[in-house]
Write a protein that holds these residues in place. Structure first.
Motif, short mmCIF file in Angstrom:
data_model
loop_
_atom_site.label_atom_id
_atom_site.label_comp_id
_atom_site.label_asym_id
_atom_site.label_seq_id
_atom_site.Cartn_x
_atom_site.Cartn_y
_atom_site.Cartn_z
N GLY A 112 0.82 -1.21 0.00
CA GLY A 112 0.00 0.00 0.00
C GLY A 112 0.85 1.26 0.00
O GLY A 112 0.51 2.25 -0.66
N ILE A 113 1.99 1.23 0.71
CA ILE A 113 2.91 2.37 0.72
C ILE A 113 3.60 2.48 -0.63
O ILE A 113 3.77 3.58 -1.18
CB ILE A 113 3.93 2.24 1.86
CG1 ILE A 113 3.23 2.14 3.22
CG2 ILE A 113 4.91 3.42 1.84
CD1 ILE A 113 4.16 2.01 4.40
N MET A 114 4.02 1.34 -1.19
CA MET A 114 4.65 1.34 -2.51
C MET A 114 3.74 2.00 -3.54
O MET A 114 4.20 2.78 -4.38
CB MET A 114 4.96 -0.09 -2.94
CG MET A 114 6.01 -0.80 -2.12
SD MET A 114 6.21 -2.51 -2.66
CE MET A 114 7.06 -2.27 -4.21
N LYS A 115 2.45 1.67 -3.48
CA LYS A 115 1.49 2.23 -4.43
C LYS A 115 1.54 3.75 -4.41
O LYS A 115 1.55 4.41 -5.46
CB LYS A 115 0.09 1.75 -4.09
CG LYS A 115 -1.01 2.44 -4.88
CD LYS A 115 -2.40 2.01 -4.41
CE LYS A 115 -3.48 2.86 -5.06
NZ LYS A 115 -4.84 2.46 -4.61
N HIS A 116 1.62 4.35 -3.21
CA HIS A 116 1.65 5.81 -3.10
C HIS A 116 2.92 6.38 -3.74
O HIS A 116 2.87 7.44 -4.38
CB HIS A 116 1.56 6.23 -1.64
CG HIS A 116 0.19 6.09 -1.06
ND1 HIS A 116 -0.86 6.91 -1.42
CD2 HIS A 116 -0.32 5.22 -0.13
CE1 HIS A 116 -1.95 6.56 -0.76
NE2 HIS A 116 -1.65 5.54 0.04
N TYR A 117 4.05 5.71 -3.55
CA TYR A 117 5.30 6.22 -4.13
C TYR A 117 5.27 6.12 -5.65
O TYR A 117 5.68 7.06 -6.35
CB TYR A 117 6.50 5.47 -3.55
CG TYR A 117 6.98 6.07 -2.26
CD1 TYR A 117 7.89 7.13 -2.25
CD2 TYR A 117 6.50 5.61 -1.04
CE1 TYR A 117 8.31 7.70 -1.07
CE2 TYR A 117 6.91 6.19 0.16
CZ TYR A 117 7.82 7.23 0.13
OH TYR A 117 8.23 7.80 1.31
N TYR A 118 4.79 5.02 -6.18
CA TYR A 118 4.68 4.90 -7.63
C TYR A 118 3.71 5.93 -8.19
O TYR A 118 3.97 6.56 -9.22
CB TYR A 118 4.25 3.49 -8.02
CG TYR A 118 5.33 2.45 -7.85
CD1 TYR A 118 6.67 2.74 -8.08
CD2 TYR A 118 5.01 1.15 -7.47
CE1 TYR A 118 7.66 1.79 -7.93
CE2 TYR A 118 6.00 0.18 -7.32
CZ TYR A 118 7.32 0.50 -7.55
OH TYR A 118 8.30 -0.45 -7.40
N ALA A 119 2.58 6.12 -7.51
CA ALA A 119 1.58 7.09 -7.98
C ALA A 119 2.12 8.51 -7.94
O ALA A 119 1.87 9.31 -8.86
CB ALA A 119 0.32 6.99 -7.13
N ALA A 120 2.91 8.83 -6.90
CA ALA A 120 3.46 10.18 -6.78
C ALA A 120 4.41 10.52 -7.91
O ALA A 120 4.62 11.69 -8.23
CB ALA A 120 4.18 10.32 -5.43
N HIS A 121 4.97 9.48 -8.56
CA HIS A 121 5.91 9.69 -9.65
C HIS A 121 5.34 9.24 -10.99
O HIS A 121 6.09 9.05 -11.95
CB HIS A 121 7.23 8.97 -9.35
CG HIS A 121 7.96 9.54 -8.16
ND1 HIS A 121 8.80 10.63 -8.25
CD2 HIS A 121 7.95 9.18 -6.85
CE1 HIS A 121 9.29 10.91 -7.05
NE2 HIS A 121 8.79 10.05 -6.18
N GLY A 122 4.02 9.08 -11.03
CA GLY A 122 3.35 8.76 -12.28
C GLY A 122 3.63 7.37 -12.81
O GLY A 122 3.49 7.13 -14.01
N LYS A 123 3.97 6.42 -11.94
CA LYS A 123 4.35 5.08 -12.38
C LYS A 123 3.37 3.99 -11.92
O LYS A 123 3.62 2.81 -12.16
CB LYS A 123 5.75 4.74 -11.88
CG LYS A 123 6.85 5.65 -12.39
CD LYS A 123 6.99 5.57 -13.90
CE LYS A 123 8.13 6.44 -14.41
NZ LYS A 123 8.25 6.38 -15.89
N TYR A 124 2.30 4.37 -11.29
CA TYR A 124 1.37 3.36 -10.78
C TYR A 124 0.44 2.89 -11.89
O TYR A 124 -0.26 3.69 -12.52
CB TYR A 124 0.55 3.92 -9.61
CG TYR A 124 -0.52 2.98 -9.11
CD1 TYR A 124 -0.17 1.74 -8.59
CD2 TYR A 124 -1.87 3.34 -9.15
CE1 TYR A 124 -1.15 0.87 -8.13
CE2 TYR A 124 -2.85 2.49 -8.69
CZ TYR A 124 -2.48 1.24 -8.18
OH TYR A 124 -3.45 0.39 -7.74
N ARG A 125 0.43 1.59 -12.13
CA ARG A 125 -0.44 0.96 -13.12
C ARG A 125 -1.26 -0.10 -12.39
O ARG A 125 -0.76 -1.18 -12.08
CB ARG A 125 0.38 0.32 -14.24
CG ARG A 125 1.33 1.28 -14.96
CD ARG A 125 0.57 2.32 -15.77
NE ARG A 125 1.48 3.22 -16.49
CZ ARG A 125 1.90 4.38 -16.02
NH1 ARG A 125 1.49 4.80 -14.81
NH2 ARG A 125 2.71 5.14 -16.73
#
Length: 333
Positions: free
Chosen positions: A262-275
């Motif tokens: 869940g924390i990883m998701k936030h970091y990826y989303a913050a950098h436009g990398k969450y799929r």
């Protein structure tokens, strides 16, 4: 125990000219393992050259860690800074505090490690020789039995999992690019720490160094180098798969490996990398991997093991939906 020698990195006078060992700080996180910590400190005492400073973060140990640390203060050959925390913040909280302390003390380089390793005598020279070229460097490590440990240094960002078939060999360059990190040996420059901020203590354990290394790779070229600089001093039950080892885990680790996605998701989303679809596949693969670990390494599939995986998955989904969550900010110069 020897290691591959590259001509460009073995001449001591050239290393000293390009890299000042005194500019480096070793950051160690420890918890209730004073017998292992003393072995690490012994190895630092034998190092040549030595770092300018050693920062030890104690996660509120209840053993004799404080006394052990104090016994090395006059013999280590480097300034010793001891931070004893009021509570156990996990490896994540410990490394966050350790990097913060080293950064505030003005360290140019921070070499992060757990308490269950020893530093090989020329370890700092070997790492420092690469410092003029890179700003986030991972060295290699011998396992407890002296075998060469394989670390999965590449991560599939869409899936959020390590790539198990990343090549293990090195070419003549002596390094391979990576987009991950491991706090058991990460060697990172303060300029990168300033840009990406401190390690996130909210992970407690697991995925914290993966994300930190990935963040570093967004700012600089990160590499793993063909230099053996550490050896593990704690035996861990493994499933030997040849060049790769499948280590035993614990119920606490099983919880956090799922929850922290869940924390990883936030970091990826913050950098436009969450799929979302890809990340869900990676989460399912992580869950399956932990089941295999239970079955083939620990040779047990208990109700408690299952429960911790499911509880971690549930809490991770909830954490990933938390709209108030903010990633760690950059540091001020």
């Amino acid at each position: 125990m020897g290691a591959p020698v590259h001509a460009a990195v073995r001449r001591g006078e050239e290393v000293t000219a390009a890299f000042d060992p005194q500019s480096a700080t070793i950051v160690v996180v420890t918890y209730n393992r004073s017998h292992l910590l003393s072995r690490l400190l012994d190895s630092i005492e034998r190092m040549d050259p030595k770092p300018g400073r050693v920062v030890i973060v104690d996660n509120a140990s209840s053993d004799d860690t404080t006394e052990v640390v104090e016994s090395y203060r006059s013999r280590l050959g480097a300034e010793l800074v001891y931070r004893r925390l009021d509570e156990n913040t996990g490896g994540s909280g410990g490394f966050s505090e350790g990097v913060k302390t080293a950064y505030e003390l003005g360290s140019e380089w921070m070499w992060l490690m757990d308490d269950d390793v020893e530093v090989l005598p020329e370890g700092l020279a070997r790492m420092g020789a690469w410092a003029p070229k890179f700003k986030s460097i991972q060295g290699r490590r011998y396992d407890y039995d002296g075998s060469e440990f394989y670390w999965q240094y590449r991560v599939s960002v869409p899936l959020g999992i390590p790539i198990p078939f990343a090549p293990a060999d090195f070419d003549a360059s002596g390094y391979r690019p990576m987009n991950s990190g491991c706090f058991e040996g990460m060697f990172i420059h303060r300029s990168i720490v300033q840009q990406i901020g401190l390690p996130d203590p909210r992970f407690f354990i697991y995925w914290d160094d993966t994300i930190y290394g990935w963040l570093a790779s967004l700012k600089t070229r990160c590499v793993i180098v063909d230099e053996f600089v550490l050896q593990r001093t704690r035996e861990i039950k493994q499933w030997d798969m040849g060049i790769r080892h499948f280590n035993a885990s614990s119920d606490m680790y099983r919880y956090y490996i799922m929850r922290n996605r869940g924390i990883m998701k936030h970091y990826y989303a913050a950098h436009g990398k969450y799929r979302p679809a890809y990340f869900a596949v990676g989460t399912a693969a992580t869950f399956a991997k932990e089941l295999l670990r239970l079955a083939f390494v620990e040779r047990k599939v208990t109700r408690k093991g299952w429960t911790n995986l499911w509880r971690g998955l549930r809490d991770g989904i909830a954490l990933g939906r938390d709209k108030t969550f903010r990633v760690m900010p950059p540091l001020e110069a």
